[in-house]
Scaffold this active site. Structure first.
Site, PDB file in Angstrom:
ATOM      1  N   GLU A 119       7.866  -7.314  -4.431  1.00  0.00           N
ATOM      2  CA  GLU A 119       8.289  -7.096  -5.778  1.00  0.00           C
ATOM      3  C   GLU A 119       8.935  -5.625  -5.792  1.00  0.00           C
ATOM      4  O   GLU A 119       8.124  -4.855  -5.404  1.00  0.00           O
ATOM      5  CB  GLU A 119       7.315  -7.482  -6.714  1.00  0.00           C
TER       6      GLU A 119
ATOM      7  N   ARG B  53      -6.528  -9.956   2.656  1.00  0.00           N
ATOM      8  CA  ARG B  53      -5.477  -8.815   2.640  1.00  0.00           C
ATOM      9  C   ARG B  53      -6.165  -7.768   3.406  1.00  0.00           C
ATOM     10  O   ARG B  53      -7.333  -7.589   3.736  1.00  0.00           O
ATOM     11  CB  ARG B  53      -5.901  -8.386   1.239  1.00  0.00           C
TER      12      ARG B  53
ATOM     13  N   LYS C 141       0.211  -1.189  -5.970  1.00  0.00           N
ATOM     14  CA  LYS C 141       1.239  -0.353  -6.567  1.00  0.00           C
ATOM     15  C   LYS C 141       1.133  -0.037  -7.718  1.00  0.00           C
ATOM     16  O   LYS C 141       1.379   0.948  -8.378  1.00  0.00           O
ATOM     17  CB  LYS C 141       2.535  -1.309  -6.461  1.00  0.00           C
TER      18      LYS C 141
HETATM   19  P1  ATP Z   1       0.407  -4.893  -5.180  1.00  0.00           P
HETATM   20  O1  ATP Z   1      -0.792  -5.625  -6.195  1.00  0.00           O
HETATM   21  O2  ATP Z   1       0.022  -3.721  -4.274  1.00  0.00           O
HETATM   22  O3  ATP Z   1       1.624  -4.679  -6.204  1.00  0.00           O
HETATM   23  P2  ATP Z   1       1.505  -7.360  -4.625  1.00  0.00           P
HETATM   24  O4  ATP Z   1       0.616  -8.401  -3.696  1.00  0.00           O
HETATM   25  O5  ATP Z   1       1.727  -7.423  -6.075  1.00  0.00           O
HETATM   26  O6  ATP Z   1       0.866  -5.951  -4.172  1.00  0.00           O
HETATM   27  P3  ATP Z   1       4.179  -7.774  -3.479  1.00  0.00           P
HETATM   28  O7  ATP Z   1       5.160  -6.812  -3.524  1.00  0.00           O
HETATM   29  O8  ATP Z   1       4.275  -8.939  -4.412  1.00  0.00           O
HETATM   30  O9  ATP Z   1       2.793  -6.800  -3.808  1.00  0.00           O
HETATM   31  O10 ATP Z   1       3.819  -8.267  -2.018  1.00  0.00           O
HETATM   32  C1  ATP Z   1       4.569  -8.563  -1.103  1.00  0.00           C
HETATM   33  C2  ATP Z   1       3.884  -9.373  -0.020  1.00  0.00           C
HETATM   34  O11 ATP Z   1       2.857  -8.379   0.447  1.00  0.00           O
HETATM   35  C3  ATP Z   1       3.156 -10.225  -0.345  1.00  0.00           C
HETATM   36  O12 ATP Z   1       3.330 -11.597   0.403  1.00  0.00           O
HETATM   37  C4  ATP Z   1       1.638 -10.097  -0.551  1.00  0.00           C
HETATM   38  O13 ATP Z   1       0.935 -11.102  -0.312  1.00  0.00           O
HETATM   39  C5  ATP Z   1       1.600  -9.092   0.745  1.00  0.00           C
HETATM   40  N1  ATP Z   1       0.589  -8.105   0.374  1.00  0.00           N
HETATM   41  C6  ATP Z   1       0.473  -7.337  -0.707  1.00  0.00           C
HETATM   42  N2  ATP Z   1      -0.805  -6.407  -0.676  1.00  0.00           N
HETATM   43  C7  ATP Z   1      -1.314  -6.851   0.659  1.00  0.00           C
HETATM   44  C8  ATP Z   1      -2.483  -6.232   1.242  1.00  0.00           C
HETATM   45  N3  ATP Z   1      -3.388  -5.400   0.789  1.00  0.00           N
HETATM   46  N4  ATP Z   1      -2.635  -6.978   2.444  1.00  0.00           N
HETATM   47  C9  ATP Z   1      -1.908  -7.719   2.964  1.00  0.00           C
HETATM   48  N5  ATP Z   1      -0.764  -8.109   2.340  1.00  0.00           N
HETATM   49  C10 ATP Z   1      -0.411  -7.768   1.224  1.00  0.00           C
HETATM   50 MG    MG Z   2       2.978  -8.397  -7.222  1.00  0.00          MG
END
Ligand code: ATP
Ligand code: MG
Length: 564
Positions: free
Chosen positions: A42, A268, A278
């Site tokens: 995102e 994760r 983020k």
């Molecule tokens: P955040 O909570 O930091 O915003 P998010 O999961 O909302 O993280 P996205 O941009 O939606 O962030 O994630 C893109 C991809 O990265 C998704 O497939 C998510 O599962 C993966 N991802 C995000 N954080 C992690 C993490 N800490 N470890 C492994 N994969 C991750």
């Molecule tokens: Mg997200």
């Protein structure tokens, strides 16, 4: 992969569980042997090292099995998303060393998603709910208690259709109505209890402008986008495991063939002494607690790059921690170890003095300058050597001299001999102090027979110190970075806001440091080892007239926890 003729068994053992699933699918001929993944960020912030773990498996699987990996921006919420983030995400993926086949945006599918929503309404599988979000939440029930039907659940199809169109025409204000899938208010899986699939947002979207007033929720967009694109393996983190039945339900309503994208979840990456979200990282940026998304203390890829971490080290670390089905914490010292290991193998050793004091060799001829050979990297002969100028006055580290030293102090103290790295053995004769008792000059006599290659060169002395010739030195600012937070898990502290747990010593700026002339023409982000101190790189603030170095990581792990 480089092993020669691995037996099937050996090969199996080295595969992670995701690779095993893919190999199994290939063996069974699923999707005609096609492998397609996607990385779906995102664009609401910069990527962090957690995303790198997802990137490595998404792109890695496609690479390994001759498949395709697309980059798809999950831009379904115009309130939080910006073009700056789109650009940074692309830059960071490329920096890590991966290449996408196509760039897609969830917003490319807004029309298809809308059409699908209309289809669900027509089939009586979706309805417009006019209750407040609080009311809807109250009716959700609990995992052990079934939910309650909304009074709008059985409204006529035509009515829902008309209202859904009004939601998108701007007549309906935000929060006034939502579209919900009609699934099962008694499902043991809370996500199946008539989830919200569309909401009204009146903010312009960075790609579709004001065309849409309704936006799909993550669960409604994600799986369908996978389906539209032909994704075979949709890899994501474990928190989405409970969303999987919903993912499958939507695909079942949508699919008109046997093809189904399939979601597989892995653990994760969570790092100690930092936060990995983020939203939280944005707070640090907005509150000015760090200098920006690329502050070298941030766990973002931009921050790590600026700090001097290499893509190879990050990938090596991710490879080491692996992919499992169990969430846990990863120790940041394992990452630091990977960084040291990588830099040790390939960067030049140079001299930098962080806290300088002058050493004068009183028996060395005034005005004389010698050139000493310095091996660039003992780990890599191919990197050769360079000549370093030596003279009567040298900068040394202040703590390499002690007037009254304890017995085990093997550096400069009156009467003691030390070796000057790549130079001579010198014997300390004393020092000069100012009125406050601070040492301002250290004195020593050199032994001319102890230069490398001379008869006395191998004489045994216990200490070796580094130096920079005073007339051949450059001034530099050095930024000493340490862990951003004082505690392992800043979000787990009771009664404390994570932002109050920042390590006050996470950045210490030292001006007036001295480095050797060799560093006059360095370029931003070049890596070095300052011998005896640590790995450093050239900060992006650095100019040829005002050098700035960042400490990437100290030579050894010396973390003692928090402020002293
Ligand atoms: P955040 O909570 O930091 O915003 P998010 O999961 O909302 O993280 P996205 O941009 O939606 O962030 O994630 C893109 C991809 O990265 C998704 O497939 C998510 O599962 C993966 N991802 C995000 N954080 C992690 C993490 N800490 N470890 C492994 N994969 C991750
Ligand atoms: Mg997200």
């Amino acid at each position: 992969m480089t092993t020669e003729n691995p037996t099937v068994e050996e090969n199996k053992r080295s595969l992670n569980f995701i690779e095993q699933i893919v190999e199994n699918d290939l063996k069974e001929g699923r999707d005609n042997g096609r492998v397609q993944t996607r990385f779906p960020p995102e664009p609401n912030g910069y990527l962090h090292i957690g995303h790198a773990k997802a990137i490595c498996i998404d792109f890695g699987i496609a690479e390994k099995y001759g498949g395709t990996c697309n980059l798809r921006f999950d831009d379904t919420n115009p309130v939080k998303e910006e073009v700056e983030y789109v650009d940074s995400i692309m830059e960071d993926i490329e920096w890590l060393g991966f290449h996408w086949d196509n760039v897609y945006y969830a917003s490319d599918y807004f029309q298809q998603l809308w059409d699908f929503a209309e289809k669900l309404i027509k089939e009586g599988k979706a309805y417009v709910d006019e209750q407040s979000s609080e009311e809807i939440a109250r009716q959700k029930g609990t995992p052990t208690l079934p939910g309650t039907d909304s009074p709008y659940r059985n409204r006529p199809v035509e009515e829902s259709m008309e209202l859904f169109h009004k939601m998108n025409s701007g007549e309906i204000s935000e929060g006034q109505m939502v579209l919900r899938a009609k699934i099962d208010m008694a499902s043991p899986n809370m996500h199946m209890r008539d989830p919200i699939i569309y909401r009204v947002i009146h903010m312009p979207h960075h790609r579709t402008g004001t065309k849409w007033k309704v936006y799909p929720m993550y669960d409604f967009a994600h799986g369908q986008c996978d389906y539209f694109e032909g994704v075979t393996h949709s890899l994501c983190t474990l928190e989405f495991e409970v969303h999987r039945p919903l993912y499958d339900w939507f695909i079942d309503q949508l699919a008109d063939s046997d093809y189904r994208p399939r979601q597989t979840e892995f653990n994760r990456l969570n790092l100690t002494y930092t936060v990995m979200s983020k939203r939280r990282l944005l707070e640090l940026v907005q509150d000015g607690l760090v200098t920006g998304w690329d502050d070298p203390r941030m766990p973002t890829l931009a921050g790590m790059r600026r700090r001097g971490y290499t893509p190879e080290a990050i990938r090596g670390f991710i490879d080491k921690i692996g992919y499992t089905k169990y969430d846990g914490m990863n120790d940041v010292s394992l990452l630091e170890f990977a960084v040291r290991e990588d830099l040790n193998a390939r960067v030049a050793r140079v001299s930098g003095v962080i806290d300088p004091v002058k050493l004068i060799l009183t028996n060395y001829p005034e005005g004389q300058v010698e050139e000493m050979e310095a091996i660039n990297n003992p780990e890599d002969e191919g990197m050769g050597s360079r000549m370093v100028k030596f003279s009567r006055e040298l900068w040394i580290e202040r703590d390499d001299f002690m007037e009254d030293a304890p017995r085990k102090y093997f550096r400069l103290t009156p009467g003691n001999e030390v070796r000057l790295k790549n130079g001579y053995i010198v014997k300390c004769t004393g020092c000069k102090k100012d009125d406050e008792g601070n040492v301002v000059e250290v004195y020593a006599e050199y032994d001319p027979m102890t230069k490398s290659g001379m008869p006395e060169a191998n004489r045994r002395v216990r200490g070796t110190i580094h130096w920079v010739s005073v007339p051949h030195s450059l001034d530099a600012e050095v930024r000493l970075y340490d862990r951003l937070f004082m505690v392992e898990d800043p979000l787990a502290e009771k009664d404390k806001e994570f932002k109050d747990l920042i390590n006050p010593e996470s950045l210490v700026v030292r001006k007036g440091c001295k480095v050797e002339e060799y560093l006059a023409d360095v370029k931003p982000l070049e890596n070095f080892q300052f011998q005896r101190i640590g790995y450093f790189n050239v900060d992006t603030d650095s100019t040829s007239g005002a050098l700035v170095f960042n400490r990437t990581v100290a030579l050894r792990d010396s973390w003692k926890g928090g402020s002293k």
